[in-house]
Design a protein around this motif. Structure first.
Motif, mmCIF file in Angstrom:
data_model
loop_
_atom_site.group_PDB
_atom_site.id
_atom_site.type_symbol
_atom_site.label_atom_id
_atom_site.label_comp_id
_atom_site.label_asym_id
_atom_site.label_seq_id
_atom_site.Cartn_x
_atom_site.Cartn_y
_atom_site.Cartn_z
ATOM 1 N N HIS A 1 0.846 -1.194 0.000
ATOM 2 C CA HIS A 1 0.000 0.000 0.000
ATOM 3 C C HIS A 1 0.881 1.242 0.000
ATOM 4 N N VAL A 2 0.772 2.032 -1.063
ATOM 5 C CA VAL A 2 1.619 3.233 -1.167
ATOM 6 C C VAL A 2 0.920 4.420 -0.504
ATOM 7 N N PRO A 3 1.700 5.361 0.029
ATOM 8 C CA PRO A 3 1.088 6.511 0.705
ATOM 9 C C PRO A 3 0.114 7.251 -0.215
ATOM 10 N N VAL A 4 -0.872 7.842 0.409
ATOM 11 C CA VAL A 4 -1.914 8.544 -0.331
ATOM 12 C C VAL A 4 -1.501 10.004 -0.528
ATOM 13 N N VAL A 5 -1.744 10.531 -1.722
ATOM 14 C CA VAL A 5 -1.426 11.946 -1.989
ATOM 15 C C VAL A 5 -2.525 12.810 -1.360
ATOM 16 N N ARG A 6 -2.104 13.838 -0.641
ATOM 17 C CA ARG A 6 -3.081 14.725 0.014
ATOM 18 C C ARG A 6 -2.931 16.152 -0.478
ATOM 19 N N ASN A 7 -3.995 16.919 -0.371
ATOM 20 C CA ASN A 7 -3.911 18.337 -0.739
ATOM 21 C C ASN A 7 -3.400 19.147 0.456
ATOM 22 N N GLU A 8 -3.332 20.479 0.302
ATOM 23 C CA GLU A 8 -2.758 21.319 1.376
ATOM 24 C C GLU A 8 -3.562 21.198 2.666
ATOM 25 N N LEU A 9 -4.833 20.808 2.551
ATOM 26 C CA LEU A 9 -5.657 20.678 3.757
ATOM 27 C C LEU A 9 -5.509 19.290 4.392
ATOM 28 N N GLY A 10 -4.649 18.463 3.786
ATOM 29 C CA GLY A 10 -4.450 17.125 4.347
ATOM 30 C C GLY A 10 -5.522 16.152 3.905
ATOM 31 N N GLU A 11 -6.356 16.552 2.930
ATOM 32 C CA GLU A 11 -7.406 15.644 2.465
ATOM 33 C C GLU A 11 -6.883 14.771 1.330
ATOM 34 N N LYS A 12 -7.365 13.521 1.299
ATOM 35 C CA LYS A 12 -7.029 12.630 0.186
ATOM 36 C C LYS A 12 -7.590 13.235 -1.099
ATOM 37 N N LEU A 13 -6.814 13.225 -2.176
ATOM 38 C CA LEU A 13 -7.320 13.791 -3.426
ATOM 39 C C LEU A 13 -8.484 12.957 -3.933
ATOM 40 N N SER A 14 -9.544 13.623 -4.332
ATOM 41 C CA SER A 14 -10.690 12.927 -4.909
ATOM 42 C C SER A 14 -11.522 13.972 -5.621
ATOM 43 N N LYS A 15 -12.538 13.483 -6.322
ATOM 44 C CA LYS A 15 -13.420 14.429 -6.997
ATOM 45 C C LYS A 15 -14.029 15.390 -5.963
ATOM 46 N N GLN A 16 -14.385 14.824 -4.782
ATOM 47 C CA GLN A 16 -15.022 15.635 -3.738
ATOM 48 C C GLN A 16 -14.092 16.732 -3.228
ATOM 49 N N THR A 17 -12.777 16.462 -3.185
ATOM 50 C CA THR A 17 -11.868 17.486 -2.675
ATOM 51 C C THR A 17 -11.341 18.360 -3.824
ATOM 52 N N GLY A 18 -11.939 18.196 -4.992
ATOM 53 C CA GLY A 18 -11.610 19.074 -6.112
ATOM 54 C C GLY A 18 -10.288 18.764 -6.791
ATOM 55 N N ALA A 19 -9.866 17.477 -6.756
ATOM 56 C CA ALA A 19 -8.583 17.139 -7.381
ATOM 57 C C ALA A 19 -8.638 17.403 -8.883
ATOM 58 N N LEU A 20 -7.557 17.953 -9.400
ATOM 59 C CA LEU A 20 -7.507 18.231 -10.831
ATOM 60 C C LEU A 20 -7.158 16.957 -11.591
ATOM 61 N N ALA A 21 -7.772 16.818 -12.755
ATOM 62 C CA ALA A 21 -7.475 15.662 -13.598
ATOM 63 C C ALA A 21 -6.051 15.784 -14.145
ATOM 64 N N VAL A 22 -5.404 14.626 -14.333
ATOM 65 C CA VAL A 22 -4.125 14.627 -15.050
ATOM 66 C C VAL A 22 -4.486 14.682 -16.528
ATOM 67 N N ALA A 23 -4.070 15.728 -17.219
ATOM 68 C CA ALA A 23 -4.454 15.864 -18.629
ATOM 69 C C ALA A 23 -3.283 16.410 -19.433
ATOM 70 N N PRO A 24 -2.250 15.587 -19.594
ATOM 71 C CA PRO A 24 -1.063 16.102 -20.286
ATOM 72 C C PRO A 24 -1.367 16.398 -21.747
ATOM 73 N N GLY A 25 -1.004 17.600 -22.171
ATOM 74 C CA GLY A 25 -1.289 18.006 -23.544
ATOM 75 C C GLY A 25 -0.285 17.431 -24.523
ATOM 76 N N ASP A 26 0.944 17.195 -24.078
ATOM 77 C CA ASP A 26 1.960 16.666 -24.996
ATOM 78 C C ASP A 26 2.923 15.772 -24.214
ATOM 79 N N GLU A 27 3.930 15.258 -24.899
ATOM 80 C CA GLU A 27 4.836 14.294 -24.275
ATOM 81 C C GLU A 27 5.582 14.908 -23.091
ATOM 82 N N GLN A 28 5.961 16.190 -23.244
ATOM 83 C CA GLN A 28 6.682 16.843 -22.138
ATOM 84 C C GLN A 28 5.824 16.872 -20.875
#
Ligand code: GLU
Length: 295
Positions: free
Chosen positions: A226-253
């Motif tokens: 089990h790998v550690p969970v990524v949290r936002n500045e408020l210490g909340e687990k990232l989720s749709k409810q906490t407003g996590a941004l989608a990963v949406a890379p536009g290009d290879e970089q």
């Protein structure tokens, strides 16, 4: 010879992949590749009420774009209900119909399991009360003294839970008619021959229930990491409810940058790279090294 290794990434399509789910995907992929194993992708859309149309397709397209190619067919839980039904029938002696609603269970004030589910007081264990009908199907857990489940997590070390006090008899089929996550995940991991589960630490507390269910079903228990969970500045687990941004890379970089952030979070030090190919060429051996150092 390498030991057989089958790993998987099992996203719930409740929204697009965000930085937290990318870390879980990356860790499971790196672990499978470092072991020269197989990496499966399973869409956990069993909770059809929470699945967001198009989210699964978006996740699958993103994994491809990032260079994480699944071995074998993608599996969709919503198409496997017959397997869950058969498993529940096979262990019918260990289950019982429960007529309690949420409020009644909360009123018993036994508190909550770490994942937020109210601990069940066992009201319907010996039969439904007069005039009550079945809402959910529960699995009976052993009585205190016989209910301790311990396992060795590859990251967290030894984890121990007392099932009767920390979860109580848990739901296999929900009041809304959907199979519960705990049953679906155990049936699928067994049916797909999964040897290694690598996922976020938010599921650490579910693992003892899953191990118990594996024992009742008489199927093997995989290794867990089990790998550690990524949290936002408020210490909340990232989720749709906490407003996590989608990963949406536009290009290879941008794809390389998103993956590099996730690798840093996992504690891997990589020299900067320009291309996805170069990223994977560096990341897989770096993960293998990390495993050797921790062994
Ligand atoms: N579907 C679960 C989630 O997205 C993960 C289940 C698992 O890896 O066992 O949180």
């Amino acid at each position: 010879m390498n030991e057989p290794y089958i790993g998987r990434f099992a996203p719930s399509p409740t929204g697009p992949l965000h930085a937290g789910s990318l870390v879980a995907a990356l860790a499971s992929y790196l672990d499978a590749r470092a072991h020269h194993g197989t990496w499966l992708v399973r869409i956990e859309d069993i909770d059809e009420g929470r699945a967001v149309p198009g989210a699964a397709e978006g996740i699958l397209a993103l994994l491809e774009q990032l260079g994480m190619h699944a071995d074998g067919e993608i599996v969709w839980q919503s198409r496997r209900k017959a397997l869950y039904q058969a498993a529940a029938e096979r262990i019918a002696l260990h289950t019982y119909p429960c007529g309690c609603n949420r409020r009644e269970i909360a009123d018993s004030r036994l508190g909550f399991a770490p994942d937020g589910a109210a601990i069940y007081p066992g009201t319907c264990r010996h039969g439904l009360a007069e005039g009550r009908s079945m809402r959910s199907l529960r699995l009976r857990v052993p009585d205190p003294g016989f209910d301790v489940i311990s396992f060795q997590d590859r990251f967290a070390g030894e984890v121990t839970q007392r099932l009767s006090g920390e979860s109580g008899d848990f739901v296999l089929k929900r009041a809304d008619g959907f199979w519960a996550y705990q049953l679906a995940v155990v049936v699928d991991d067994a049916e797909q021959g999964v040897t290694d589960v690598v996922r976020g630490a938010d599921l650490l507390d579910s693992t003892p229930r899953q191990i118990f269910l594996q024992r009742v079903l008489d199927v093997p228990t995989p290794r867990y990491l089990h790998v550690p969970v990524v949290r936002n500045e408020l210490g909340e687990k990232l989720s749709k409810q906490t407003g996590a941004l989608a990963v949406a890379p536009g290009d290879e970089q941008a794809a390389v940058a998103a993956l590099s952030d996730a690798t840093r979070f996992l504690g891997l030090q990589l020299a900067p790279v320009e291309s996805l190919d170069a990223f994977w060429r560096a990341a897989v051996p770096a993960w293998a090294n990390l495993l050797r150092e921790r062994a």
